[in-house]
Design an enzyme around this catalytic site. Structure first.
Site, PDB file in Angstrom:
ATOM      1  N   CYS A   2       1.012  -1.397  -0.010  1.00 51.10           N
ATOM      2  CA  CYS A   2       0.424  -0.226  -0.454  1.00 51.10           C
ATOM      3  C   CYS A   2       1.134   1.013  -0.265  1.00 51.10           C
ATOM      4  O   CYS A   2       1.026   1.599   0.909  1.00 51.10           O
ATOM      5  CB  CYS A   2      -0.503   0.099   1.553  1.00 51.10           C
ATOM      6  N   GLU A 114      -3.418   1.376  -7.052  1.00 45.29           N
ATOM      7  CA  GLU A 114      -2.440   0.087  -7.573  1.00 45.29           C
ATOM      8  C   GLU A 114      -2.121  -0.094  -8.797  1.00 45.29           C
ATOM      9  O   GLU A 114      -3.057   0.301  -9.760  1.00 45.29           O
ATOM     10  CB  GLU A 114      -2.595  -1.620  -6.520  1.00 45.29           C
TER      11      GLU A 114
END
Length: 271
Positions: A2, A114
């Protein structure tokens, strides 16, 4: 992993969702659609109030800096690199194990970003080797629109160069716990693109379902085996992912337009 996420919910909303008992209006953060390491973020934690006669933990909404600085660190410079802790080893790593034992938190988000890379590039990343620049960004979020409750840790660090009464004498920092990305089909996936989180990246933030919130936040729970059992990934099929503008790749860009779902990947990107 993350490395960037979105957090637009205000304290009133979060207070209702997480049954917050204490938060300071002066600590309110503006909605942030491009949260990057070293920024201040909201964290939900259970901790006794400072100078309170009752030592009972109180559910609080606090502002923490993203990038954990261990209490024993001589300087805070390494915090920007310690934004993620792996669920598989968090209980044994020197930088995280003390926080894992008693200083756990939830980092509320709308979802995380992402960047899709090709298979060969992903294999290199898993091996810890250099890879090419990331390509098409995707936004991953709960399919039902609920809060994305990321498991986190927090830590206190004392800046010994400053006097006790200096407002910057204490740093309170945090890290997101990550786990292996789901290989099962997404609840909703774009017709052209990845159909599982593992197609996007081999790691993902560990999302805690509401039935685990109280146990995770309880500082009285210190048994490593019991705590490790809480790090089991949530049930499959809760998430959706969709392509968003490459504008999110620049940390200076910020706004709800970053979450706009595209019909497909931008020209010149993967998928």
């Amino acid at each position: 992993m993350c490395g960037r996420y979105a957090a637009s919910r205000g304290p009133e909303d979060l207070a209702e969702v997480f049954e917050i008992e204490k938060w300071e209006p002066q600590e309110t953060l503006e909605p942030d659609y491009n949260v990057a390491p070293t920024k201040e973020v909201y964290a939900v934690l259970d901790r006794p109030l400072k100078d309170a006669p009752d030592p009972k933990p109180v559910r609080q909404l606090r502002r923490l800096k993203w990038g954990l600085v261990p209490s024993w660190a001589k300087t805070p410079e390494g915090g920007a690199r310690m934004i993620n802790a792996r669920a598989e080893t968090v209980h044994e790593k020197p930088s995280y194990r003390r926080a894992f034992a008693t200083r756990r938190c939830i980092l509320p988000a709308d979802g995380y970003y992402e960047w899709v890379t090709g298979k060969e590039e992903r294999d290199l990343e898993v091996e810890g080797r250099r890879k090419r620049p990331r390509k098409q960004p995707y936004f991953v979020t709960p399919a039902d629109g609920s809060v994305f409750a990321m498991a986190g840790l927090y830590e206190f660090w004392r800046d010994r160069t400053l006097p006790d009464d200096h407002p910057g004498a204490w740093w309170v920092t945090c890290s997101v716990i990550t786990t292996e990305a789901e290989a099962t089909p997404l609840a909703a996936a774009p017709p052209e693109g990845p159909h599982a989180l593992a197609d996007i990246h081999p790691r993902m933030p560990l999302m805690l379902t509401p039935d685990r919130w109280d146990a995770w936040l309880d500082p009285a729970r210190t048994d490593p085996d019991e705590l490790t059992s809480l790090l089991t990934p949530p049930p499959a099929g809760l998430m959706r992912a969709f392509p968003v503008s490459t504008a999110v790749s620049n940390v200076r860009n910020n706004g709800p337009e970053l979450l706009k779902e595209l019909d497909g990947p931008e020209e010149g990107t993967l998928f």
